[in-house]
Design an enzyme around this catalytic site. Structure first.
Site, PDB file in Angstrom:
ATOM      1  CG  ASN A 171      -2.301   0.581   0.876  1.00 19.21           C
ATOM      2  OD1 ASN A 171      -2.393   1.571   0.140  1.00 19.21           O
ATOM      3  ND2 ASN A 171      -3.355   0.001   1.417  1.00 19.21           N
ATOM      4  CG  HIS A 175      24.064   4.366   9.433  1.00 18.47           C
ATOM      5  ND1 HIS A 175      24.771   4.861   8.371  1.00 18.47           N
ATOM      6  CD2 HIS A 175      22.767   4.372   9.049  1.00 18.47           C
ATOM      7  CE1 HIS A 175      23.944   5.167   7.388  1.00 18.47           C
ATOM      8  NE2 HIS A 175      22.720   4.876   7.780  1.00 18.47           N
ATOM      9  N   GLY A 232       0.106  -1.398   9.226  1.00 20.53           N
ATOM     10  CA  GLY A 232       0.604  -0.071   8.872  1.00 20.53           C
ATOM     11  C   GLY A 232       1.622   0.495   9.844  1.00 20.53           C
ATOM     12  NE  ARG A 279      -4.693 -14.567  18.785  1.00 19.61           N
ATOM     13  CZ  ARG A 279      -5.189 -15.230  17.743  1.00 19.61           C
ATOM     14  NH1 ARG A 279      -4.855 -16.514  17.559  1.00 19.61           N
ATOM     15  NH2 ARG A 279      -5.999 -14.654  16.882  1.00 19.61           N
TER      16      ARG A 279
END
Length: 209
Positions: free
Chosen positions: A85, A115, A142, A183
């Site tokens: 997305n 880094h 998201g 779980r």
């Protein structure tokens, strides 16, 4: 050993001192991202064509929304039925291997780049990259960040806003910062969601009669 070889082997390398291969990869990346992010929002076919040209490999039905950003693209492998997305970022200074049926929600970030902790070494523009691998049948929520060196197994759900710093085993739900297994995914999950799907199809079929 070339800067490219050092980068791909997980050794420290200098991204500012690109050898010929890295220079070409960087040029290709600029072409790719300029073309990809200039496409019409609905032109999934053109974006899929660009992915097939610039990614290391791509399976069937590759769907990626724009905007999308990457370091090179040439180190990204995706399987069948991949979906990313909006605002996906993949920093592929090392290999990113993604299996079949993997769905990325908005603003998922996959980082192979890292880094040094030491400030003086870091100031010398030295960095490293560790491979990231994601298995089959994975859904990532998201704003999730996947850090360098992580492997995620098959049949995994990662909750939104997670920061994945360590490997996640197969067949589980995981979330949090740092991301932890919450779980296992069980047969009860399958029965519940299969029943929901059957209800959906029954309603659709009855509507279409």
């Amino acid at each position: 050993m070339s800067q490219y070889d050092r980068m791909m082997s997980g050794k420290l390398y200098n991204s500012e001192q690109k050898d010929d291969k890295l220079k070409q990869m960087y040029k290709n990346r600029i072409k790719f991202l300029n073309k990809f992010n200039a496409t019409d929002f609905g032109d999934f076919k053109k974006r899929e064509k660009l992915i097939r040209k610039y990614f290391k490999s791509a399976g069937k039905n590759a769907v990626v929304n724009k905007p999308f950003f990457c370091d090179y693209g040439a180190n990204i492998t995706i399987g069948d039925n991949f979906y990313a997305n909006f605002d996906c970022i993949i920093l592929d200074v090392n290999s990113v291997e993604i299996g079949n049926n993997v769905f990325l929600a908005p603003r998922v970030c996959i980082y192979t780049a890292g880094h040094p902790i030491d400030k003086d070494v870091r100031a010398e523009m030295l960095e490293y990259g560790y491979k990231v691998k994601i298995g089959n049948d994975v859904w990532i929520g998201g704003n999730t960040v996947i850090n360098p060196g992580v492997t995620i197994g098959d049949n995994v759900v990662i909750g939104s806003n997670s920061v994945v710093t360590k490997n996640i085993p197969s067949n589980c739900v995981a979330c949090g910062n740092p991301c932890r297994v919450i779980r296992e995914i069980t047969e009860q999950d399958s029965k519940f969601w299969r029943a929901q799907a059957e209800d959906y199809y029954n309603e659709i079929n009855n509507t279409n009669c």
